[in-house]
Design an enzyme around this catalytic site. Structure first.
Site, PDB file in Angstrom:
ATOM      1  N   GLU A 194      33.701  51.518  -3.466  1.00 16.67           N
ATOM      2  CA  GLU A 194      32.612  50.979  -4.284  1.00 16.67           C
ATOM      3  C   GLU A 194      31.829  52.096  -4.927  1.00 16.67           C
ATOM      4  O   GLU A 194      31.396  51.994  -6.094  1.00 16.67           O
ATOM      5  CB  GLU A 194      31.693  50.104  -3.417  1.00 16.67           C
ATOM      6  CG  GLU A 194      30.608  49.356  -4.179  1.00 16.67           C
ATOM      7  CD  GLU A 194      29.297  50.125  -4.304  1.00 16.67           C
ATOM      8  OE1 GLU A 194      28.359  49.594  -4.938  1.00 16.67           O
ATOM      9  OE2 GLU A 194      29.215  51.253  -3.773  1.00 16.67           O
ATOM     10  N   ASP A 226      24.573  44.568   0.058  1.00 17.41           N
ATOM     11  CA  ASP A 226      24.689  46.007  -0.171  1.00 17.41           C
ATOM     12  C   ASP A 226      23.312  46.638   0.010  1.00 17.41           C
ATOM     13  O   ASP A 226      22.424  46.442  -0.821  1.00 17.41           O
ATOM     14  CB  ASP A 226      25.214  46.249  -1.589  1.00 17.41           C
ATOM     15  CG  ASP A 226      25.547  47.701  -1.872  1.00 17.41           C
ATOM     16  OD1 ASP A 226      25.252  48.564  -1.023  1.00 17.41           O
ATOM     17  OD2 ASP A 226      26.105  47.978  -2.949  1.00 17.41           O
ATOM     18  N   HIS A 277      22.164  58.121  -0.741  1.00 15.65           N
ATOM     19  CA  HIS A 277      23.256  59.039  -1.112  1.00 15.65           C
ATOM     20  C   HIS A 277      23.026  60.461  -0.605  1.00 15.65           C
ATOM     21  O   HIS A 277      23.440  61.426  -1.242  1.00 15.65           O
ATOM     22  CB  HIS A 277      23.491  59.035  -2.625  1.00 15.65           C
ATOM     23  CG  HIS A 277      24.206  57.818  -3.109  1.00 15.65           C
ATOM     24  ND1 HIS A 277      24.657  57.677  -4.411  1.00 15.65           N
ATOM     25  CD2 HIS A 277      24.546  56.661  -2.482  1.00 15.65           C
ATOM     26  CE1 HIS A 277      25.244  56.501  -4.553  1.00 15.65           C
ATOM     27  NE2 HIS A 277      25.193  55.858  -3.392  1.00 15.65           N
ATOM     28  N   ASP A 331      20.151  37.737   9.620  1.00 14.57           N
ATOM     29  CA  ASP A 331      19.915  36.302   9.798  1.00 14.57           C
ATOM     30  C   ASP A 331      20.053  35.542   8.477  1.00 14.57           C
ATOM     31  O   ASP A 331      20.494  34.388   8.460  1.00 14.57           O
ATOM     32  CB  ASP A 331      18.530  36.072  10.398  1.00 14.57           C
ATOM     33  CG  ASP A 331      18.456  36.472  11.872  1.00 14.57           C
ATOM     34  OD1 ASP A 331      19.515  36.551  12.522  1.00 14.57           O
ATOM     35  OD2 ASP A 331      17.334  36.712  12.360  1.00 14.57           O
TER      36      ASP A 331
END
Length: 514
Positions: free
Chosen positions: A173, A202, A302, A321
């Site tokens: 990705e 993400d 990063h 959750d």
């Protein structure tokens, strides 16, 4: 989450109301009175400790393999094997799908839970790779661990969903959505059509967290526009969880930065959560969610410091959750019952100018095989959503785009009588478009009304002094107020701006009961 260095093409769908998946062809004018009585299974609470245990494993893998879990590096394959091993032991059918990028082999982990409707797939995904600079525990061990623990909970509870559940962990990705793009590109069209929704997670544990939902209906965003039909439902399902725990959310655009990109590019509904990356939290956001204004949502984005210390337990717990809430709510939902539908492949008794008050002199509504017209772009669409026929304003193209468009005022068409059941949530949905030239105005419109013992306008799209090309969109509206009545659907299009170019079309009208 990858750096934003590409932009997906603008989506053609324009959907101002709640979205639904494109209607499939069904017998015209069918009726049903069955009531869906089964209820969705209550979503579980996902233990934070279990999710963090997966993060510890991913950290250990990175530490043992040069400090990262990046594409083509041994830490990535070890991460994929860890996830696959847990899923295999839990009873999933798993595949390690390989692909090549930049001369290195990458892997997607695809896991299918047995059962559910194979033609109605709910897919949940997260990218598993890190950048080379660090172990990627928030980006995106957090999403990967969350959906892994939810998948394992599905197994523990021996869940019997109504939808078929598929989970995915994407490779590469960080290099431009390479794994998810490979997966989508290599799915046959018939298999793509079975995926009715994709949930993407993400970065869901950012230490200075925000609570963002992908903006399925573009109610908050102004950039990339709404997602494909069905995306608003995914957003609303996630929003309902956060509302239940008193956490406000905000929309974030589908801007192409994560693995929903290849899915929405082929018209698959998408949604998901996001707690923020390198963006700076504003003072207003800090007041809304707490945390530190003027600081990045994830200061270790990063970087080598994206370790297990770079996680907000609160954000991670809430988002795990939320994943479970979405999978259980959507995956076990009882499909709606079709009360009535019309694909316009045969005549079912629609009547033009039913009240005798139409003023249009051309471009009257009719059922048939439409012919395409263009004027600074597509205006009347020569395509339908299903089959050969639709409802269209002036079926033939004529000598020019302005020959058989709506002229002189209002054109209307009315359905046959439809008997609605007396209970349940009733919704009308349809595919539609409105096209007009730059000489249009807000006086022009496409409109849908429901007429029973009373009348209500359930959908309106006004014209504007800008060029608008024809593009199929999908809209739905709640018509439960008409329960138990005999109703008719009235569809209207108007050229009220004085010889402006106006075209409209409708296909696959359906009423459902939930």
């Amino acid at each position: 989450m990858k750096l934003l260095h590409t932009t997906l093409g603008a989506l053609a769908l324009v959907v101002p109301l709640a979205l639904t998946a494109p209607a499939a062809a069904s017998p015209a004018a069918s009726t049903a009175t069955a009531t869906a009585t089964a209820m969705a299974v209550a979503p579980p609470n996902i233990p934070l400790a279990n999710v963090k245990a997966h993060l510890t494993q991913l950290q250990t893998i990175a530490t043992a393999n040069g400090g990262n879990r990046a594409h083509g590096r041994p830490g990535y394959l070890a991460s994929a094997n860890y996830v696959k091993g847990r899923l295999d032991a839990a009873g999933y059918t798993t595949t390690l799908q390989s692909f090549t990028y930049n001369g290195a082999t990458g892997y997607n982990v695809i896991a299918d839970w047995p059962g559910g409707d194979p033609n109605d797939i709910l897919m949940t995904g997260a990218h598993l790779d890190s950048v080379t600079a660090g172990p990627g525990i928030n980006d995106n061990g957090s999403g990967s661990a969350s959906i892994l623990e939810v998948a394992l909970e599905v197994s523990r509870q021996a869940l019997q969903p109504s939808k078929h559940l598929r989970f995915a962990w994407w490779g590469a990705e960080e290099l431009g959505l390479r794994g998810s793009q490979f997966y989508v590109n290599n799915l046959p069209a018939t298999e793509r059509a079975k995926i009715k929704g994709y949930l993407n997670f993400d970065m869901v544990g950012s230490p200075n967290a925000g609570y963002f939902l992908y903006d399925g209906d573009n109610s908050d965003g102004v950039g990339a526009g709404p997602g494909p039909a069905g995306s608003a439902e995914l957003e609303q399902t996630l929003q309902s969880y956060f509302a239940s725990i008193g956490v406000p959310t905000r929309g974030t655009d589908f801007d192409g930065r994560s693995d929903y990109g290849p899915f929405i590019a082929v018209g698959i509904a998408a949604g998901g959560t996001f707690t923020g990356a390198e963006g700076i939290k504003s003072s207003a956001q800090a007041q809304l969610w707490g945390g530190t204004a003027g600081q990045a949502f994830d200061p270790c984005y990063h970087r080598a410091c994206d370790t297990t210390a770079n996680i907000s337990d609160t954000a991670l717990d809430r988002n795990a959750d939320a994943v479970a809430h979405a999978v259980w709510t959507l995956g076990t939902a009882v499909p709606p019952v079709t009360v009535w539908s019309d694909t316009f492949e045969t005549s079912t008794g629609w009547v033009t100018n039913p009240d005798g008050t139409d003023t249009a002199t051309a471009g009257l509504w009719e059922r048939g095989d439409p012919e395409a017209t263009t004027s600074s772009g597509a205006k009347q669409l020569g395509t339908t959503v299903s089959g050969t026929n639709d409802l269209v304003t002036g079926r033939t193209a004529g000598s020019s785009a302005g020959a058989n468009d709506v002229d002189g005022g209002l054109s209307s068409i009315r359905s046959p009588a439809i008997t609605l059941p007396a209970s349940g949530v009733l919704k009308v949905s349809m595919s539609w478009y409105l096209a007009h030239g730059s000489n249009s105005s807000s006086a022009d419109f496409f409109r849908v009304r429901v007429v029973g013992s009373s009348s209500a306008t359930v959908f309106t799209q006004a014209g504007a002094a800008t060029d608008r090309d024809g593009a199929w969109g999908t809209a739905s509206a709640d018509i439960s107020a008409f329960a138990g009545q005999s109703v008719r659907i009235v569809i209207e299009a108007a050229d009220a701006s004085g010889a402006s170019l106006v075209e409209a079309g409708v296909d696959d009208v359906k009423i459902t009961q939930q």
